[in-house]
Design a protein around this motif. Structure first.
Motif, PDB file in Angstrom:
ATOM      1  N   SER A   9       0.844  -1.195   0.000  1.00 20.24           N
ATOM      2  CA  SER A   9       0.000   0.000   0.000  1.00 20.24           C
ATOM      3  C   SER A   9       0.877   1.241   0.000  1.00 20.24           C
ATOM      4  O   SER A   9       1.986   1.238   0.530  1.00 20.24           O
ATOM      5  CB  SER A   9      -0.917   0.018   1.218  1.00 20.24           C
ATOM      6  OG  SER A   9      -0.153   0.144   2.402  1.00 20.24           O
ATOM      7  N   GLU A  11       0.190   5.305   0.888  1.00 18.42           N
ATOM      8  CA  GLU A  11      -0.759   6.303   1.385  1.00 18.42           C
ATOM      9  C   GLU A  11      -0.362   7.675   0.845  1.00 18.42           C
ATOM     10  O   GLU A  11       0.780   8.114   1.024  1.00 18.42           O
ATOM     11  CB  GLU A  11      -0.730   6.350   2.919  1.00 18.42           C
ATOM     12  CG  GLU A  11      -1.251   5.102   3.575  1.00 18.42           C
ATOM     13  CD  GLU A  11      -2.762   5.124   3.767  1.00 18.42           C
ATOM     14  OE1 GLU A  11      -3.405   6.163   3.519  1.00 18.42           O
ATOM     15  OE2 GLU A  11      -3.287   4.078   4.168  1.00 18.42           O
ATOM     16  N   ARG A  13      -1.740  11.664   0.760  1.00 19.00           N
ATOM     17  CA  ARG A  13      -2.678  12.648   1.319  1.00 19.00           C
ATOM     18  C   ARG A  13      -2.334  14.029   0.772  1.00 19.00           C
ATOM     19  O   ARG A  13      -1.188  14.465   0.868  1.00 19.00           O
ATOM     20  CB  ARG A  13      -2.611  12.680   2.850  1.00 19.00           C
ATOM     21  CG  ARG A  13      -2.872  11.340   3.525  1.00 19.00           C
ATOM     22  CD  ARG A  13      -4.355  10.980   3.459  1.00 19.00           C
ATOM     23  NE  ARG A  13      -4.606   9.608   3.843  1.00 19.00           N
ATOM     24  CZ  ARG A  13      -5.028   9.219   5.030  1.00 19.00           C
ATOM     25  NH1 ARG A  13      -5.253  10.108   5.967  1.00 19.00           N
ATOM     26  NH2 ARG A  13      -5.247   7.941   5.273  1.00 19.00           N
ATOM     27  N   SER A  19       3.234   7.305   3.312  1.00 16.16           N
ATOM     28  CA  SER A  19       3.855   6.048   3.721  1.00 16.16           C
ATOM     29  C   SER A  19       3.721   5.017   2.610  1.00 16.16           C
ATOM     30  O   SER A  19       2.884   5.159   1.717  1.00 16.16           O
ATOM     31  CB  SER A  19       3.224   5.519   5.006  1.00 16.16           C
ATOM     32  OG  SER A  19       1.886   5.140   4.777  1.00 16.16           O
ATOM     33  N   THR A  26       9.121  -1.476   4.278  1.00 15.59           N
ATOM     34  CA  THR A  26       8.414  -0.221   4.516  1.00 15.59           C
ATOM     35  C   THR A  26       9.221   0.930   3.932  1.00 15.59           C
ATOM     36  O   THR A  26      10.395   0.778   3.599  1.00 15.59           O
ATOM     37  CB  THR A  26       8.197   0.035   6.028  1.00 15.59           C
ATOM     38  OG1 THR A  26       9.472   0.122   6.674  1.00 15.59           O
ATOM     39  CG2 THR A  26       7.358  -1.047   6.666  1.00 15.59           C
ATOM     40  N   ARG A  47      -9.853   7.046   2.081  1.00 18.18           N
ATOM     41  CA  ARG A  47      -9.931   6.846   3.525  1.00 18.18           C
ATOM     42  C   ARG A  47      -9.832   8.185   4.236  1.00 18.18           C
ATOM     43  O   ARG A  47      -9.138   9.086   3.788  1.00 18.18           O
ATOM     44  CB  ARG A  47      -8.789   5.966   4.023  1.00 18.18           C
ATOM     45  CG  ARG A  47      -8.812   4.579   3.474  1.00 18.18           C
ATOM     46  CD  ARG A  47      -7.692   3.776   4.066  1.00 18.18           C
ATOM     47  NE  ARG A  47      -7.711   2.437   3.477  1.00 18.18           N
ATOM     48  CZ  ARG A  47      -6.729   1.595   3.547  1.00 18.18           C
ATOM     49  NH1 ARG A  47      -5.636   1.918   4.191  1.00 18.18           N
ATOM     50  NH2 ARG A  47      -6.822   0.412   2.999  1.00 18.18           N
ATOM     51  N   THR A  49      -9.179   7.999   7.670  1.00 19.76           N
ATOM     52  CA  THR A  49      -8.516   7.641   8.922  1.00 19.76           C
ATOM     53  C   THR A  49      -7.069   8.122   8.912  1.00 19.76           C
ATOM     54  O   THR A  49      -6.453   8.241   7.848  1.00 19.76           O
ATOM     55  CB  THR A  49      -8.537   6.114   9.124  1.00 19.76           C
ATOM     56  OG1 THR A  49      -7.888   5.504   8.010  1.00 19.76           O
ATOM     57  CG2 THR A  49      -9.961   5.591   9.235  1.00 19.76           C
ATOM     58  N   CYS A  51      -3.059   8.108   9.051  1.00 13.55           N
ATOM     59  CA  CYS A  51      -2.068   7.128   8.628  1.00 13.55           C
ATOM     60  C   CYS A  51      -0.704   7.581   9.132  1.00 13.55           C
ATOM     61  O   CYS A  51      -0.451   8.776   9.266  1.00 13.55           O
ATOM     62  CB  CYS A  51      -2.061   6.958   7.114  1.00 13.55           C
ATOM     63  SG  CYS A  51      -1.392   8.339   6.197  1.00 13.55           S
ATOM     64  N   PRO A  52       0.171   6.631   9.410  1.00  8.59           N
ATOM     65  CA  PRO A  52       1.506   7.005   9.873  1.00  8.59           C
ATOM     66  C   PRO A  52       2.291   7.648   8.739  1.00  8.59           C
ATOM     67  O   PRO A  52       2.131   7.274   7.572  1.00  8.59           O
ATOM     68  CB  PRO A  52       2.131   5.675  10.280  1.00  8.59           C
ATOM     69  CG  PRO A  52       1.404   4.666   9.465  1.00  8.59           C
ATOM     70  CD  PRO A  52       0.006   5.192   9.307  1.00  8.59           C
ATOM     71  N   ARG A  53       3.111   8.614   9.059  1.00  4.47           N
ATOM     72  CA  ARG A  53       3.944   9.259   8.043  1.00  4.47           C
ATOM     73  C   ARG A  53       5.356   8.694   8.143  1.00  4.47           C
ATOM     74  O   ARG A  53       6.035   8.906   9.135  1.00  4.47           O
ATOM     75  CB  ARG A  53       3.949  10.770   8.232  1.00  4.47           C
ATOM     76  CG  ARG A  53       4.700  11.470   7.143  1.00  4.47           C
ATOM     77  CD  ARG A  53       4.601  12.978   7.231  1.00  4.47           C
ATOM     78  NE  ARG A  53       5.230  13.528   6.058  1.00  4.47           N
ATOM     79  CZ  ARG A  53       4.653  14.339   5.208  1.00  4.47           C
ATOM     80  NH1 ARG A  53       3.429  14.727   5.421  1.00  4.47           N
ATOM     81  NH2 ARG A  53       5.299  14.781   4.165  1.00  4.47           N
ATOM     82  N   THR A  54       5.771   7.963   7.113  1.00  2.95           N
ATOM     83  CA  THR A  54       7.114   7.405   7.112  1.00  2.95           C
ATOM     84  C   THR A  54       8.055   8.181   6.194  1.00  2.95           C
ATOM     85  O   THR A  54       9.254   7.932   6.205  1.00  2.95           O
ATOM     86  CB  THR A  54       7.102   5.916   6.689  1.00  2.95           C
ATOM     87  OG1 THR A  54       6.518   5.805   5.400  1.00  2.95           O
ATOM     88  CG2 THR A  54       6.316   5.081   7.682  1.00  2.95           C
TER      89      THR A  54
END
Length: 76
Positions: A9, A11, A13, A19, A26, A47, A49, A51-54
């Protein structure tokens, strides 16, 4: 994203990559692995919700680094 033997996946935004993850990797390692795939299937899911930012890099520097790593792996 679905590919033979794995899924992943990414993500995004507001136009920024937040991420990336697969079953085994990862962050940038996951993006590089995805960029090297010859085939697969993807779909978009909206989504709301958190999400973690990596990734902390702007999109342009992330894209340049991704291209550099993929390009280095191509035999000449």
């Amino acid at each position: 994203l679905a590919m033979e033997g794995d899924h992943a996946s990414i993500e995004v935004r507001e136009g920024e990559v937040m991420s990336a993850a697969s079953r085994k990797q990862t962050g940038l390692d996951a993006l590089v692995m995805l960029a090297r795939q010859k085939k697969g299937m993807f779909w978009l899911v909206e989504r709301n919700t958190p999400c973690p930012r990596t990734f902390r890099h702007p999109g342009s520097s992330l894209l340049l680094e991704l291209c550099r790593q993929v390009d280095e792996a191509v035999p000449r």
